[in-house]
Write a protein that holds these residues in place. Structure first.
Motif, short mmCIF file in Angstrom:
data_model
loop_
_atom_site.label_atom_id
_atom_site.label_comp_id
_atom_site.label_asym_id
_atom_site.label_seq_id
_atom_site.Cartn_x
_atom_site.Cartn_y
_atom_site.Cartn_z
N LEU A 78 6.74 16.77 -2.35
CA LEU A 78 5.45 16.58 -1.68
C LEU A 78 5.30 15.14 -1.18
O LEU A 78 6.01 14.24 -1.62
CB LEU A 78 4.31 16.96 -2.63
CG LEU A 78 4.40 18.40 -3.17
CD1 LEU A 78 3.35 18.64 -4.24
CD2 LEU A 78 4.24 19.42 -2.03
N ASP A 79 4.33 14.92 -0.28
CA ASP A 79 4.13 13.57 0.27
C ASP A 79 3.25 12.71 -0.63
O ASP A 79 3.36 11.49 -0.64
CB ASP A 79 3.48 13.68 1.66
CG ASP A 79 4.33 14.50 2.60
OD1 ASP A 79 5.51 14.12 2.79
OD2 ASP A 79 3.86 15.54 3.11
N ALA A 80 2.35 13.37 -1.37
CA ALA A 80 1.46 12.63 -2.26
C ALA A 80 1.07 13.52 -3.43
O ALA A 80 1.08 14.75 -3.31
CB ALA A 80 0.20 12.20 -1.51
N ILE A 81 0.76 12.88 -4.55
CA ILE A 81 0.36 13.64 -5.75
C ILE A 81 -0.93 13.02 -6.28
O ILE A 81 -1.00 11.80 -6.47
CB ILE A 81 1.44 13.54 -6.87
CG1 ILE A 81 2.84 13.82 -6.35
CG2 ILE A 81 1.07 14.41 -8.06
CD1 ILE A 81 3.33 15.20 -6.45
N ASP A 82 -1.89 13.86 -6.53
CA ASP A 82 -3.16 13.42 -7.09
C ASP A 82 -2.94 12.87 -8.50
O ASP A 82 -1.96 13.22 -9.16
CB ASP A 82 -4.08 14.67 -7.09
CG ASP A 82 -5.15 14.61 -8.13
OD1 ASP A 82 -6.16 13.95 -7.86
OD2 ASP A 82 -4.98 15.21 -9.20
N SER A 83 -3.85 12.00 -8.97
CA SER A 83 -3.60 11.28 -10.23
C SER A 83 -3.48 12.22 -11.45
O SER A 83 -2.63 12.01 -12.31
CB SER A 83 -4.67 10.21 -10.47
OG SER A 83 -5.94 10.81 -10.43
N ASP A 84 -4.31 13.26 -11.53
CA ASP A 84 -4.19 14.20 -12.66
C ASP A 84 -2.82 14.88 -12.65
O ASP A 84 -2.15 14.96 -13.68
CB ASP A 84 -5.26 15.31 -12.56
CG ASP A 84 -6.63 14.86 -13.04
OD1 ASP A 84 -6.71 13.83 -13.74
OD2 ASP A 84 -7.62 15.53 -12.69
#
Ligand code: NAP
Length: 285
Positions: A78-84
């Motif tokens: 993926l391009d970005a991952i949320d903090s959780d």
């Protein structure tokens, strides 16, 4: 509210035929007037995950749920991952913003929201988690975020319980045990909540339950089984017989779906429609 725009969604898993998500989201889209929103289950073997993720962009899907066995592997594509999702190391929801794929883990939201609905305050509690797999990880992170005073993990494989506990030592007081050990039996005597995250008791193996002596729990402890099929597992039935308050996995399932829907559409779903859809499918099984 509502639109005739075409948007596509789906779920990646293997196998995926048992998933309740297609019907749950379709019912919610329809209730909101999203008449051209489609939701498709995709049965994708591990070796084809990368191509499937590229297809989310190529086919311009707006969103994709992710289930076993891809929740961890997909984080690398993926391009970005949320903090959780970053802390948990697993993604169950992917949102596509113009070719930019962001991964989220809404199981944490679902779990904490289900506790709120049950009027259970995790702050300062002693929580006992049974099992040390993916769902346990998300639940452990939720409990750490809410500053549970102590978290005990019990599993059949004590090494896995200890490794999971060590991964979260920076976030809370967490300890892992063999769930058959005397020290684990001692620990559960001060539990405010016990959460089963193993598949023990799930359909069709409804006579199974984790090897925990519920009589050792203090009066009033909440017995939470995140299994939702059947709605009353053997663990829940036993807890009820002993007079403990109980919670099954339906509200967590529903509330993680609510959060994913919000990420996809920016709107709140009709929860009654979603709940009724899930209940209808489960009662027919
Ligand atoms: P997972 O990553 O495979 O972890 C399963 C855990 O259960 C592991 O610790 C595993 O131990 C243990 N386990 C499996 N079979 C066992 C057995 N026969 N005896 C003792 N321990 C056993 O799976 P998961 O993703 O965490 O999911 C676990 C359960 O949670 C499933 O029933 C799933 O449907 C449910 N779930 C519900 C929700 C919800 O919204 N309500 C959300 C997520 C998951 P080993 O590592 O030793 O194999």
């Amino acid at each position: 509210m509502g639109s005739s725009e075409i948007k596509n969604f789906g779920i990646l898993g293997y196998p995926v035929g048992h998933s309740l998500s297609p019907q749950m989201y379709k019912a919610a889209f329809e209730a909101a007037g999203f008449v051209n929103y489609n939701y498709i289950p995709f049965s994708i073997q591990a070796g084809r995950l990368f191509m499937a993720v590229e297809a989310i962009k190529g086919l311009n899907f707006r969103g994709m749920n992710v289930t076993i066995p891809h929740k961890t592997t997909i984080t690398g594509y993926l391009d970005a991952i949320d903090s959780d999702a970053m802390v948990i190391g697993a993604v169950n929801t992917v949102v596509n913003d113009g070719g930019m794929l962001t991964g989220y883990n809404t199981d944490v939201y679902g779990f904490l929201a289900s506790l709120r609905e049950a009027n259970f305050l995790p702050e300062d509690s002693h929580a006992v988690i049974l099992g040390a797999g993916g769902a346990a990880r998300a639940i452990l992170w939720g409990l750490c975020k809410k500053k549970a005073e102590f978290i005990t993990i019990g599993a059949r494989n004590p090494q896995k319980a200890q490794t999971l506990a060590n991964d979260f030592l920076n976030y809370g007081n967490v300890e892992g045990f063999d769930w058959n050990s005397e020290s684990f039996k001692e620990m559960i005597q001060t539990a405010d909540i016990v959460i089963n995250t193993t598949p023990l008791g799930m359909f069709p193996n409804v006579d199974d339950m984790p090897p925990i002596d519920l009589k050792l729990l203090p009066e009033g402890a909440l017995v939470y089984d995140i299994i939702y099929n059947p709605s009353d597992t053997k663990l829940i039935k036993t807890a009820k017989e002993l007079g403990f308050p109980t919670l099954n996995g339906l509200s967590m399932l529903l509330l993680q779906g609510k959060e994913s829907y919000r990420l996809y559409t920016g709107e709140e779903p009709d929860m009654e429609v979603m709940a009724k859809t899930l209940e209808r499918i489960l009662s027919a099984r």
